[in-house]
Scaffold this motif. Structure first.
Motif, PDB file in Angstrom:
ATOM      1  N   LEU A 173       0.875  -1.520  -0.218  1.00  0.00           N
ATOM      2  CA  LEU A 173      -0.298   0.240   0.332  1.00  0.00           C
ATOM      3  C   LEU A 173       1.225   0.959  -0.332  1.00  0.00           C
ATOM      4  CD1 LEU A 173      -2.975  -0.815   2.450  1.00  0.00           C
ATOM      5  CD2 LEU A 173      -3.267  -1.015   0.154  1.00  0.00           C
ATOM      6  N   VAL A 174       2.139   1.161   0.361  1.00  0.00           N
ATOM      7  CA  VAL A 174       3.187   2.574   0.835  1.00  0.00           C
ATOM      8  C   VAL A 174       3.322   2.710  -0.528  1.00  0.00           C
ATOM      9  CG1 VAL A 174       5.374   3.376   1.575  1.00  0.00           C
ATOM     10  CG2 VAL A 174       3.781   2.563   3.207  1.00  0.00           C
ATOM     11  N   VAL A 175       3.953   1.648  -1.497  1.00  0.00           N
ATOM     12  CA  VAL A 175       4.916   1.935  -2.602  1.00  0.00           C
ATOM     13  C   VAL A 175       3.970   2.162  -3.169  1.00  0.00           C
ATOM     14  CG1 VAL A 175       5.635   0.112  -4.657  1.00  0.00           C
ATOM     15  CG2 VAL A 175       6.287  -0.344  -1.974  1.00  0.00           C
ATOM     16  N   THR A 176       2.472   1.797  -3.899  1.00  0.00           N
ATOM     17  CA  THR A 176       1.047   1.710  -4.777  1.00  0.00           C
ATOM     18  C   THR A 176       1.011   2.471  -4.372  1.00  0.00           C
ATOM     19  OG1 THR A 176      -0.197   0.665  -3.406  1.00  0.00           O
ATOM     20  CG2 THR A 176       0.805  -0.683  -5.456  1.00  0.00           C
ATOM     21  N   GLY A 177       0.640   3.821  -3.290  1.00  0.00           N
ATOM     22  CA  GLY A 177      -0.214   4.699  -3.495  1.00  0.00           C
ATOM     23  C   GLY A 177       0.932   6.142  -3.070  1.00  0.00           C
ATOM     24  N   TRP A 178       2.474   5.675  -3.282  1.00  0.00           N
ATOM     25  CA  TRP A 178       3.047   7.129  -3.313  1.00  0.00           C
ATOM     26  C   TRP A 178       3.414   7.562  -3.811  1.00  0.00           C
ATOM     27  CZ3 TRP A 178       6.359   8.312   1.316  1.00  0.00           C
ATOM     28  CH2 TRP A 178       7.047   9.009   0.842  1.00  0.00           C
ATOM     29  N   GLN A 179       2.678   7.765  -5.282  1.00  0.00           N
ATOM     30  CA  GLN A 179       2.272   8.496  -6.321  1.00  0.00           C
ATOM     31  C   GLN A 179       1.751   9.600  -6.186  1.00  0.00           C
ATOM     32  OE1 GLN A 179      -0.587   7.708  -8.238  1.00  0.00           O
ATOM     33  NE2 GLN A 179      -1.433   5.591  -7.258  1.00  0.00           N
ATOM     34  N   HIS A 180       0.572   9.418  -5.155  1.00  0.00           N
ATOM     35  CA  HIS A 180       0.228  10.972  -4.877  1.00  0.00           C
ATOM     36  C   HIS A 180       0.532  11.986  -4.385  1.00  0.00           C
ATOM     37  CE1 HIS A 180      -3.916   8.678  -5.474  1.00  0.00           C
ATOM     38  NE2 HIS A 180      -3.721   7.139  -4.638  1.00  0.00           N
ATOM     39  N   PHE A 181       1.330  12.030  -3.828  1.00  0.00           N
ATOM     40  CA  PHE A 181       2.691  12.676  -3.696  1.00  0.00           C
ATOM     41  C   PHE A 181       3.415  13.210  -4.557  1.00  0.00           C
ATOM     42  CE2 PHE A 181       3.660  10.969   0.549  1.00  0.00           C
ATOM     43  CZ  PHE A 181       2.801  11.391   1.600  1.00  0.00           C
ATOM     44  N   GLY A 182       3.134  12.966  -5.579  1.00  0.00           N
ATOM     45  CA  GLY A 182       4.009  13.596  -7.472  1.00  0.00           C
ATOM     46  C   GLY A 182       5.665  13.934  -7.325  1.00  0.00           C
ATOM     47  N   GLY A 183       6.183  13.314  -5.990  1.00  0.00           N
ATOM     48  CA  GLY A 183       7.369  13.266  -5.785  1.00  0.00           C
ATOM     49  C   GLY A 183       8.079  14.713  -5.016  1.00  0.00           C
ATOM     50  N   ASP A 184       6.812  15.571  -5.104  1.00  0.00           N
ATOM     51  CA  ASP A 184       7.587  16.478  -4.051  1.00  0.00           C
ATOM     52  C   ASP A 184       6.486  16.306  -2.551  1.00  0.00           C
ATOM     53  OD1 ASP A 184       7.276  18.931  -1.928  1.00  0.00           O
ATOM     54  OD2 ASP A 184       6.942  20.049  -3.621  1.00  0.00           O
ATOM     55  N   VAL A 185       6.586  15.285  -0.849  1.00  0.00           N
ATOM     56  CA  VAL A 185       6.503  15.266  -0.331  1.00  0.00           C
ATOM     57  C   VAL A 185       5.647  16.372   0.538  1.00  0.00           C
ATOM     58  CG1 VAL A 185       6.071  14.531   2.418  1.00  0.00           C
ATOM     59  CG2 VAL A 185       7.075  13.342   0.149  1.00  0.00           C
ATOM     60  N   THR A 186       6.767  17.407   0.780  1.00  0.00           N
ATOM     61  CA  THR A 186       6.274  18.896   0.782  1.00  0.00           C
ATOM     62  C   THR A 186       5.681  19.497   0.744  1.00  0.00           C
ATOM     63  OG1 THR A 186       8.271  18.897   2.190  1.00  0.00           O
ATOM     64  CG2 THR A 186       6.987  21.091   2.605  1.00  0.00           C
ATOM     65  N   GLY A 187       5.441  20.199  -0.612  1.00  0.00           N
ATOM     66  CA  GLY A 187       4.852  20.330  -1.626  1.00  0.00           C
ATOM     67  C   GLY A 187       3.512  19.968  -1.849  1.00  0.00           C
ATOM     68  N   ALA A 188       2.958  18.781  -2.041  1.00  0.00           N
ATOM     69  CA  ALA A 188       1.196  17.806  -1.500  1.00  0.00           C
ATOM     70  C   ALA A 188       0.684  18.496  -0.614  1.00  0.00           C
ATOM     71  CB  ALA A 188       1.784  16.635  -2.454  1.00  0.00           C
ATOM     72  N   LEU A 189       1.681  18.572   0.698  1.00  0.00           N
ATOM     73  CA  LEU A 189       0.835  18.629   1.937  1.00  0.00           C
ATOM     74  C   LEU A 189       0.414  20.337   1.914  1.00  0.00           C
ATOM     75  CD1 LEU A 189       2.762  16.923   4.557  1.00  0.00           C
ATOM     76  CD2 LEU A 189       0.831  15.760   3.290  1.00  0.00           C
ATOM     77  N   THR A 190       1.310  21.012   1.488  1.00  0.00           N
ATOM     78  CA  THR A 190       1.097  22.554   1.603  1.00  0.00           C
ATOM     79  C   THR A 190       0.082  22.960   0.500  1.00  0.00           C
ATOM     80  OG1 THR A 190       3.691  22.418   1.861  1.00  0.00           O
ATOM     81  CG2 THR A 190       1.975  24.604   1.406  1.00  0.00           C
ATOM     82  N   ARG A 191      -0.343  22.256  -0.449  1.00  0.00           N
ATOM     83  CA  ARG A 191      -1.182  22.480  -1.385  1.00  0.00           C
ATOM     84  C   ARG A 191      -2.481  22.245  -0.865  1.00  0.00           C
ATOM     85  NH1 ARG A 191       2.658  20.835  -5.410  1.00  0.00           N
ATOM     86  NH2 ARG A 191       2.477  18.846  -5.694  1.00  0.00           N
ATOM     87  N   ILE A 192      -2.286  21.766   0.348  1.00  0.00           N
ATOM     88  CA  ILE A 192      -4.194  21.157   1.002  1.00  0.00           C
ATOM     89  C   ILE A 192      -4.662  22.730   1.858  1.00  0.00           C
ATOM     90  CG2 ILE A 192      -5.338  19.671   2.881  1.00  0.00           C
ATOM     91  CD1 ILE A 192      -3.355  17.275   1.499  1.00  0.00           C
ATOM     92  N   SER A 193      -3.020  22.366   2.570  1.00  0.00           N
ATOM     93  CA  SER A 193      -2.986  23.427   3.260  1.00  0.00           C
ATOM     94  C   SER A 193      -1.945  23.433   4.149  1.00  0.00           C
ATOM     95  CB  SER A 193      -4.400  24.084   4.710  1.00  0.00           C
ATOM     96  OG  SER A 193      -4.472  23.357   5.442  1.00  0.00           O
ATOM     97  N   THR A 194      -1.224  25.105   4.418  1.00  0.00           N
ATOM     98  CA  THR A 194      -0.131  25.486   4.818  1.00  0.00           C
ATOM     99  C   THR A 194      -0.550  24.787   6.438  1.00  0.00           C
ATOM    100  OG1 THR A 194      -0.813  28.016   5.599  1.00  0.00           O
ATOM    101  CG2 THR A 194       0.778  27.456   3.829  1.00  0.00           C
ATOM    102  N   ASP A 195      -1.646  24.929   7.483  1.00  0.00           N
ATOM    103  CA  ASP A 195      -1.668  24.226   8.458  1.00  0.00           C
ATOM    104  C   ASP A 195      -1.379  22.428   8.538  1.00  0.00           C
ATOM    105  OD1 ASP A 195      -2.452  26.642   9.575  1.00  0.00           O
ATOM    106  OD2 ASP A 195      -4.636  26.723  10.404  1.00  0.00           O
ATOM    107  N   TYR A 196      -1.900  21.647   7.105  1.00  0.00           N
ATOM    108  CA  TYR A 196      -2.420  20.552   7.241  1.00  0.00           C
ATOM    109  C   TYR A 196      -0.361  20.286   6.853  1.00  0.00           C
ATOM    110  CZ  TYR A 196      -3.612  15.857   5.928  1.00  0.00           C
ATOM    111  OH  TYR A 196      -4.057  14.809   5.232  1.00  0.00           O
ATOM    112  N   ALA A 197       0.297  20.875   6.715  1.00  0.00           N
ATOM    113  CA  ALA A 197       1.686  20.441   6.330  1.00  0.00           C
ATOM    114  C   ALA A 197       2.339  20.971   7.792  1.00  0.00           C
ATOM    115  CB  ALA A 197       2.052  21.016   5.261  1.00  0.00           C
ATOM    116  N   ALA A 198       2.049  21.378   8.409  1.00  0.00           N
ATOM    117  CA  ALA A 198       2.608  22.242   9.965  1.00  0.00           C
ATOM    118  C   ALA A 198       3.074  21.451  10.532  1.00  0.00           C
ATOM    119  CB  ALA A 198       1.624  22.907  10.626  1.00  0.00           C
ATOM    120  N   ALA A 199       4.506  20.763  11.372  1.00  0.00           N
ATOM    121  CA  ALA A 199       4.335  19.853  12.549  1.00  0.00           C
ATOM    122  C   ALA A 199       3.465  19.895  12.985  1.00  0.00           C
ATOM    123  CB  ALA A 199       5.550  19.835  12.611  1.00  0.00           C
TER     124      ALA A 199
END
Length: 450
Positions: A173-199
């Motif tokens: 599941l981890v390998v097959t779903g990794w494409q959802h990040f589009g090669g940029d984990v931080t950027g993908a999370l930040t696009r949802i919202s800056t709060d969502y990507a915050a520690a």
């Protein structure tokens, strides 16, 4: 069932299991429906802060607990042939009333039984399209039946098979779903919202600062290792020589299981709008794999494995609860002459009925419901067990009893009455206060002695 001839073999086996098998069993017990089905929902809603709370702080808490406690707990348990944590408490502090207090306190584990039953029933409805209440009864009857027969052996052998399946599915599941990040984990999370990507998520009511994300995650998970179905696995070991292999296996396999939390990110990044937080994993899997014969086959195996994840913890809790009720409540209060093995099986039936009643109309967020009870148990258990292992001299009973009461009462007061919505935060404050009371009590007792 052939190997389960006494309440001892029902409770902890006959000390003939390999440490790798016990390690996989324990990792599967720790990483249950909570890790595989419920907690990814917190990541889906709260983002990176929830992932750090459960995945990073939690993993460090587990590792620390086993490094600090395993050897000493096994030594005391071996010396007295202890079968349960309350019995271990009795031998360490020589007070039947205190062990009885712990035995009744451990009944709070029933809240986790409810979480697993509800989580598994959601999976069965996704797999077979059954009504949720029919699914609930099916899960209950199936798991309780095999534990009823085989006790610890049924639990350990099924957990090993379940654990191997869980490793394979997690990696897949981890390998097959990794494409959802589009090669940029931080950027993908930040696009949802800056709060969502915050520690530390400022818009979250659960994970918003260092204490709620890291400190509470570490402290509570450390304390959770005192649960009856977890720490008693140490008593399965043949000797202290097995500890390194056992701890290494547990931590390694557990670290893989923690990657299941990424499903929360995948579901959010896939654009899924899921109303019920507890069903995030089910909805993501149906979205990702439905629509083709190959996908349906994969989906079936994954759902069965996620069911196994729940059952691997449920059977462990059932074994420890039934052994504890017989050994630490029935025998001291009723009679030593009772048929312990038969009674332990009847207790299982009783736990099943209570669990079903509580799970019939579950609360909206089942994870928080379970945490209230289980974290309370952890807050009460941590000082008596830690002091029992690490403090070699006599520890006054009043010190550990006051610590236990402080831990659970503060947790419940903060969580139920003072508006602390995250049970991990209220329990962490309870645990810190519990250690403060215990530490001052030890200093006072030492000064008074001199």
């Amino acid at each position: 069932m052939k190997r389960t001839q006494s309440v001892a073999s029902f409770s902890i086996g006959n000390k003939d299991m390999h440490p790798v098998l016990i390690g996989i069993t324990l990792a599967a017990s720790i990483s249950s429906t909570a890790t595989f089905v419920i907690n990814p929902g917190f990541v889906y809603v709260h983002g990176l802060s929830a992932f750090l709370h459960y995945g990073v702080a939690g993993s460090l808490g587990i590792l620390s607990a086993f490094v600090v406690l395993t050897r000493g707990f096994l030594r005391v348990g071996e010396a007295h042939q202890a079968l349960t944590i309350p019995q271990w408490i009795y031998y360490r502090y020589n007070h039947r009333g205190f062990s009885l207090f712990f035995a009744f306190l451990n009944l709070l584990s029933i809240t986790f039984v409810v979480l697993i039953l509800v989580g598994c029933s959601y999976l069965v409805t996704g797999l077979f399209g059954l009504d949720q209440k029919v699914a609930l009864i099916g899960v209950l009857v199936f798991v309780f039946s095999y534990v009823l027969m085989g006790g610890t052996y049924a639990h350990a052998y099924t957990n090993t098979v379940q654990g191997v399946m869980m490793i394979l599915v997690t990696v897949f599941l981890v390998v097959t779903g990794w494409q959802h990040f589009g090669g940029d984990v931080t950027g993908a999370l930040t696009r949802i919202s800056t709060d969502y990507a915050a520690a530390f998520n400022p818009s979250s009511d659960l994970y918003f600062d260092v204490f709620s994300v890291f400190v509470s995650g570490f402290v509570v998970t450390f304390a959770l290792m005192m649960q009856p179905h977890i720490l008693t696995k140490v008593l399965y070991l043949r000797s202290e020589k097995d500890i390194k292999v056992f701890v290494g296996t547990t931590v390694g396999v557990g670290a893989v299981f923690m990657l299941m939390l990424l499903i929360g990110f995948y579901a959010r990044l896939a654009g899924l709008d899921i109303e019920t937080q507890d069903t995030v994993v089910r909805e993501y899997l149906l979205f990702q794999f439905s629509g083709s014969l190959w996908g349906e086959l994969v989906l079936t195996f994954i759902f069965i494995t996620l069911l196994a994840a729940g059952m691997s913890t449920l059977d462990g809790i059932l074994v420890s609860l039934s052994a504890m009720v017989v050994t630490d409540i029935a025998k001291p209060l009723v009679s030593d002459r009772i048929d312990a093995l038969a009674l332990s099986r009847w207790v299982l039936v009783g736990v099943g009925i209570v669990g079903l009643a509580l799970a019939w109309n579950p609360p909206p967020i089942i994870g928080l419901f379970a945490q209230k009870g289980v974290y309370g148990l952890a807050a009460a258990s941590v000082v008596p067990v830690v002091f029992g292992v690490l403090v070699r001299r006599h520890v006054p009973l009043v010190v550990v009893f006051a610590s236990a009461l402080t831990g659970i009462i503060l947790h419940l007061v903060l969580n139920l009455f003072w508006g602390v919505s995250n049970p991990a935060v209220s329990a962490a404050w309870g645990i810190i206060a519990s250690f403060a009371v215990g530490g001052m009590g030890l200093l006072f007792a030492g000064a008074h002695k001199h």
